[in-house]
Design a protein around this motif. Sequence first.
Motif, short mmCIF file in Angstrom:
data_model
loop_
_atom_site.label_atom_id
_atom_site.label_comp_id
_atom_site.label_asym_id
_atom_site.label_seq_id
_atom_site.Cartn_x
_atom_site.Cartn_y
_atom_site.Cartn_z
N THR A 97 0.31 -1.19 -0.21
CA THR A 97 -0.09 0.21 -0.01
C THR A 97 1.27 1.61 0.54
OG1 THR A 97 -1.80 1.07 0.83
CG2 THR A 97 -0.15 0.60 2.31
N PRO A 98 0.20 2.19 -1.02
CA PRO A 98 1.07 3.66 -0.22
C PRO A 98 1.02 3.87 1.13
CG PRO A 98 -0.43 3.88 -2.15
CD PRO A 98 -0.75 2.82 -1.91
N LEU A 99 1.78 4.71 1.71
CA LEU A 99 1.50 5.22 2.65
C LEU A 99 2.06 6.59 3.33
CD1 LEU A 99 2.60 2.32 6.00
CD2 LEU A 99 3.67 4.59 6.11
N PHE A 100 1.40 7.03 4.64
CA PHE A 100 1.87 8.02 4.45
C PHE A 100 0.79 8.25 6.36
CE2 PHE A 100 0.61 9.06 0.52
CZ PHE A 100 1.93 9.07 -0.74
N VAL A 101 2.13 8.61 7.47
CA VAL A 101 1.63 8.94 8.20
C VAL A 101 2.43 10.53 9.15
CG1 VAL A 101 1.75 6.15 9.50
CG2 VAL A 101 3.92 7.48 9.27
N GLY A 102 1.72 10.77 9.95
CA GLY A 102 2.34 12.26 10.57
C GLY A 102 1.03 13.15 10.88
N ASN A 103 1.95 13.99 11.37
CA ASN A 103 0.74 15.41 11.96
C ASN A 103 -0.51 15.35 10.72
OD1 ASN A 103 2.89 16.58 12.72
ND2 ASN A 103 1.83 17.54 14.09
N GLU A 104 -2.14 15.70 11.39
CA GLU A 104 -3.40 15.53 10.26
C GLU A 104 -2.88 16.72 9.02
OE1 GLU A 104 -6.15 15.06 13.23
OE2 GLU A 104 -7.51 14.71 11.86
N PRO A 105 -2.78 18.02 9.52
CA PRO A 105 -2.58 18.77 8.55
C PRO A 105 -1.86 18.38 7.06
CG PRO A 105 -2.00 20.08 10.87
CD PRO A 105 -2.16 18.68 11.11
N TYR A 106 -0.14 17.64 8.09
CA TYR A 106 0.44 17.22 6.39
C TYR A 106 -0.31 15.82 5.52
CZ TYR A 106 3.39 20.40 6.94
OH TYR A 106 4.65 21.65 7.53
N ILE A 107 -1.26 15.47 5.99
CA ILE A 107 -1.95 14.03 5.89
C ILE A 107 -2.97 15.01 4.99
CG2 ILE A 107 -3.97 12.02 6.01
CD1 ILE A 107 -0.36 11.52 6.57
N ASP A 108 -3.53 15.58 6.09
CA ASP A 108 -5.59 16.46 5.20
C ASP A 108 -4.78 16.88 4.02
OD1 ASP A 108 -6.63 15.54 6.79
OD2 ASP A 108 -6.63 17.73 7.96
N ARG A 109 -3.74 17.95 3.71
CA ARG A 109 -3.16 18.85 2.51
C ARG A 109 -2.73 17.68 1.50
NH1 ARG A 109 0.95 22.42 4.78
NH2 ARG A 109 2.46 22.01 2.81
N LEU A 110 -2.68 16.20 1.69
CA LEU A 110 -1.78 15.06 0.52
C LEU A 110 -3.28 14.80 0.57
CD1 LEU A 110 0.23 13.04 0.25
CD2 LEU A 110 -1.33 12.34 2.06
N GLU A 111 -4.10 14.33 1.13
CA GLU A 111 -5.32 13.52 0.07
C GLU A 111 -5.99 14.38 -0.34
OE1 GLU A 111 -7.88 12.64 3.98
OE2 GLU A 111 -6.62 10.19 4.06
N ALA A 112 -5.64 15.88 0.09
CA ALA A 112 -6.24 16.68 -0.86
C ALA A 112 -5.69 16.55 -2.68
CB ALA A 112 -6.68 18.08 -0.44
N ALA A 113 -4.58 16.70 -2.08
CA ALA A 113 -3.37 16.81 -3.63
C ALA A 113 -3.80 15.87 -4.14
CB ALA A 113 -2.20 16.75 -3.37
#
Length: 282
Positions: A263-279
Motif C-alpha cells: 500500500t502507499p503509506l503516509f503517517v504524520g501530523n494531521e494537517p500534512y495528511i489532510d493536504r496530501l489527500e487533497a493533493a
Amino acid sequence: MSDGIDAILDVVADTAPDVRGGLAGRRVYETAENPSGEQQLAADVYADELLEERLLALDAVGSYASEERDAAVPGTDGEYHVAADPLDGSSNLKSNNTMGTIFGVYDAPLPASGRNLVAAGFVLYGPITTMVVARDGTVTESVIDDGDREIVTENLVVPTDPTVYGFGGRVPQWTDAFAEYVDGVEQELKLRYGGAMIGDVNQVLTYGGIFGYPGLRDRPEGKLRLLFEGHPIAYIVESAGGASSNGERSLLDCEPDRLHERTPLFVGNEPYIDRLEAALGE
Ligand code: AHM
Ligand code: MG
C-alpha cells in the motif's frame, strides 16, 4: 488490561536483545527470497524464527504471520493473531544504520482490517534499543537495556510544531500530483530519510512532520506492506494524535485481500495528511 497482550509485549521486549545481539554475524544474504520477492538476510530469518517460536509458545497467540513467510503459522486457539516485520530496514545492516522490529496484535485471523488491531508497537535498534507500544489509545516509549524495560515516555504524542519529512521512491517515479505536494512540504520541513521506515517514523513521532512511501508510476501500490508495516504504524501514529493515509483514507480502514498486500503509506501530523489527500484527490 489483557494478560494475553501483556505476554505478547513481554516476548517482543525479551526478544529484542537477542535480535540485536545476533545482527553482527548475520549480514550475509540467504539464498531464498521472501514472499515479496526481496532478498532475505540471515538476520531477517533469525529474527523471524525467534519471534515465531516464542510468540507461538503463548496460549494467547492463535497465529503468527510475517513478512518473511508465505502463510500465517497457526498456534493454539488463542484469541490474538500477530503480524510482524521482524527486521524492518534490514538493507541498512550493510551500512550499519537503524533497523527495527514492527508488530501488530489483531483480534481476528489474518488478513484483517486495521480496525481489528488491539495493540501495535516497534523496537528500534538505534544507538540504544527502544520500544514503542500503542494500546488503549495511549503510546508509551521504553528503553530496553539488558532485558529490562524502563518506560521513558508515558504518553507519547506527535509534536504539533512539525519539523521533519521523508518520502521514499525515486523522484522521477513520483506522480505529478505527489511531486507538487512535496514541493510545498519542502518549503516548510527539513528532509530526514534513513531507509528504514521505522527509524524515519520514529523521527516523525519525536519531532513531528510526515513520512511516506507513495505509489509510484511503475508501482502504484508502493513498496510497503499493509499488514506488517502499514497497519501497526498507522495504529501507533493515530494513537499518538497523528494521522495515517493510503492517499485516500486512514490505513486502519483498509482491509487487505492478501497477507502480503502492499500500500502507499503516509503517517504524520494531521494537517500534512489532510493536504496530501487533497493533493492526490484532485
Ligand atoms: P524491508 O521491510 O524489507 O526492510 O523493506 C522496507 C523498507 C522500509 O523500512 C523503508 O521505508 C523502505 O524499505 C526503503 O526503501 P528504499 O530503499 O526504496 O528507500
Ligand atoms: Mg519492512
